[in-house]
Structure formats: structure tokens, C-alpha cells
Design an enzyme around this catalytic site. Sequence first.
Site, PDB file in Angstrom:
ATOM      1  CG  ASP A 175      -4.561  -7.309  15.552  1.00 34.82           C
ATOM      2  OD1 ASP A 175      -5.432  -6.597  16.098  1.00 34.82           O
ATOM      3  OD2 ASP A 175      -3.350  -7.047  15.638  1.00 34.82           O
TER       4      ASP A 175
ATOM      5  CG  ASP B 227      -2.201  -0.760   1.009  1.00 37.44           C
ATOM      6  OD1 ASP B 227      -2.393  -1.261  -0.111  1.00 37.44           O
ATOM      7  OD2 ASP B 227      -3.003  -0.885   1.946  1.00 37.44           O
TER       8      ASP B 227
END
Length: 538
Positions: free
Chosen positions: A289, A136
Site C-alpha cells: 500500500d 486466498d
Amino acid sequence: MTDVSPKLLIPESFQVSRDDITGQLGLIWELIKAPLIVPLLQLCVYICLVMSLMLFCERVYMGIVIILVKLFWKKPEKRYKFELIQDDVELGSSNFPVVLVQIPMFNEKEVYKISIGAACGLSWPSDRLVIQVLDDSTDPAIKLLVEQECQRWASKGINITYQIRENRTGYKAGALKEGLKRSYVKHCEYVAILDADFRPEPDFLRRSIPFLVNNPDIALVQARWRFVNADECLLTRMQEMSLDYHFTVEQEVGSATHAFFGFNGTAGIWRIAAINEAGGWKDRTTVEDMDLAVRASLRGWKFVYLGDLQVKSELPSTFKAFRFQQHRWSCGPANLFRKMVWEIIQNKKVNFWKKVYVIYSFFFVRKIIAHMITFFFYCVVLPLTILVPEVKVPIWGAVYIPSVITILNSVGTPRSIHLLFYWILFENVMSLHRTKATFIGLFEAGRANEWVVTEKLGDAVKKAAADAAKNKNNTKSFRKFRFKFTDRLNTLELGFAAFLFLCGCYDFVHGKNNYFVYLFLQTITFFITGIGYVGTII
């Protein structure tokens, strides 16, 4: 026209000379202290003592359980079915499952080669391994370097793909989610996730994948982090002490008792079917996460933590990077707790005690109470009681309980026991930022979804130091690591340093408990972090 005296514009009760202003303020203080300040401060003391007892009980419980785990619990290889996947001449590599390795990146110029090289060096049949670099990066030069590195490994026969997106929607969660949509991923059963600075050993998959292959109810295998730059400076040593407790105690206890813990975002292997069943990656918080781990656990999936499977990584070595990281790690869990607490309560697939563990122990005490009690009690309420001697703090709350909690927290890093006292002072400073971030997450304020990628320097600092040693007259190599003094200043820390210094001086002159010793040391620590030099002390 007759001159009007200025005094006529001021009530007589306030017509005092400047020398009497201090006396008037003192009088007002005495008038409001007994009916307002004392009861309010005493209430704050009681609340802080209750929170201290909550944290104390949690730490004692964790300490008892970890001792039992180490002495009597079976190791993961004995608790679950475990059999190494053997190479078979006749079957070839067909008995190995296809594994996807995802490496999310964002402008990782200093470390991109580390994780790519480590992933390509994993001991796993090349036709059963797919490596996916999710870049990214916004810097075209860095993107070109990463792409060329992928091409270099691909020319050696490694199945590695370079993936980019048009935008950074969802940040890391968005990149991981997008990566799982690729057509070739449908052949993969498991996905290993590695951040750009992580470097697993070649046997990483061979030691972890068998838990997933032989136990269909296991969704996640988490490895322990080890830090290659822990000795770089005092800042990294402090971080090592905090994280070692997390891995040595919290993750181990969660895995052994409830088969649940928070996924650390990297150095873990997921069953792709479990990710899909849990709803996939979501970007509603900065802890994607932990979000996935909680949702998967609520659907009955189990997690395994392997403390002896260690993956090398890097700690933030600048205070600015560390502050941003801690904001994300404190704000995200609080925000996730706000969004998921009712879902956890209503869940029908997990038992009552696991719900209690997740809501009370995992979220409320560790992610919220632990930050607040450290800051409010030791940096606000306790110093204020010095200015209001009518409010008493029992010695067991001010000294004994904190001492036991500190000793229990230090078990993870015995080699740094001599730094324990400074670690306490530093954690008190960081509790200011963690508490602020926790409130932002709980109330979903402006910075609740702020995502700043933790800066990683790799071996750049060591190389710069080596170059400077060879050529003492050449200082160019260090320029990129220097900062203007004004950029280092942190006004919030300097403000608390001034407050604690004043309280310490008052206690030195008028106090009876000798709190000034602690207050002056805490003042120094706030001042050091306030001028931004905590990371430069070796």
C-alpha cells in the site's frame, strides 16, 4: 611418572581461588572502563540525543501544523472541487461512475460476513457497483463459506463475484493485482479496497467518490479507521492511542501540506488510472500500500485524507497477532526506503520540499528514527549509564524532551489520557520488536518479506463470553482462545526484564538520579509482555 600439577597449565596471573574471580572481573572492568567503555557509551548518548532532537522537532512541527490546519486551513470540501452526485430521474444511474470494491481475504472465518455485508449495503446504484471478493484462503471449509455468502448476496441482485487463485503469489498485492486483470474491470473507473474486518457506512462512496470525479489530479481518497473493539482489553487501548495519533495528526498534516501520505491499505478509494500509471501493485515489500502511494505521488498524483469519513474495523486482540502486525509495519517501510530513496532523489516531477518531506519526515524520522531512539535510548543506553556513572545524560534529554514528545503523541486519544504512563512503557517494549524489524528491512535480512495475516476474531470473543455467562458450567466456548503457558513465553522480553531489573537494583543502591523508579516499572511491563498476558488485562 611424577604427577603434573594442574596449576602448571594455567598462567600464574590467573591462578586464583574461586573467591577471587569476582575481584578479577572487577579489576578487568576498571581497566577497560576508562579507555573504552566510557568513551563508547558517551558517543552512544550523543547519538541518542541527536535522534531525540530530530524526533522532537518533527513532533513539534506536526503539532504546530495540525493546530494551523484545524484553525485556518479549509476543509477538503473547500480546498478541492466537491459536489455530491445527485440521483437523476431522467438520466437514471448513468451519472454515477462504475466503482469496483475489492475485498481481499485469507481464512477469515470470523469476519468474512462483515465486509461482504457492508460492501453489499453501500448506497450506490447496483448497476454501477462491482464487488470482488478475492479469497486466498487455504482452508476448503472457509472457502466454501465465503463462496456461499457471495452467492447469497448475488441471489438478491448484487453484482458480486467470488475470485480465487491457484497460489498466494504476492500475497495481498498479488490478489489485488490479479483482480484488476478481470475483463469486467475495464469498465470501472475507481476501486475501493476493504480488508475483511472493515465495515463502511452506506454513504461511504457518496462522500468520497465526488473528490475523484471532480478533481482529475486526485488519485486517492483515504478514510479514517475507527475501532469496534478498542475497549476489549488493555492491549487494544494501547493500539488505539498509537493509531489515533497517526490518523489525527500524521495523515491530516500530510494531506493538508503536501497532498501526500501513506495509503493505509484499506478504507480507501483509488483512481484505477493512477494505479496503472504508477506501475500497478508490487509485492517487493510487505507494505504494498505504501509502495503504491509513494510511486503514485512521485508521478504528481495528489491524495486526500477525510478525517470525518470513518470506517469501523478491528484491532488485534492477542499479543502474538499484534507482534506479527508490527513486524510487517516496521520492516516494510524500512525495506521500501532502502529500495526507493534514490528513485525519490532523482525524481523530476515533484518539488524539492516534497522530496525532503518524503525522505526525511515520512521515512527517516517516523519509520526509522522513532523506533530506534525509543529502544536504544530508554531501554539500553540510559540503563547502562547507571552502571557507568562517569557518563552523564542531561536532564533535558532524559526527561524534558521525552515528556513533550509523549504529550504531543497523546492528543489523538484524550479519553485514554489516564493510561498515558503505561502506554509509554508498553511502547518502549514494542520498540524492541520494531527496531529489530527495521534493521531486518534496512539490510533485507531473512524475514524482510515475511507476511503473516493479522488474526481477526470478530464477534467470536463476545459470543463466547455471552455463552459462558448463560452456562457457567460450559467452558468449551473459551477453549479456542486459551493458550498454553509455554506458548505465551517471550524470551526476548524476559531477558530485557532481567537486565532492567539489575540496573534498577544497582541504581537503587548506588545511584543518585532515582532512575530505578522508571526501571522497575519498565521491568514489570517487559515481564508482563514476556509471559504473554498483556492482552488479557482489562
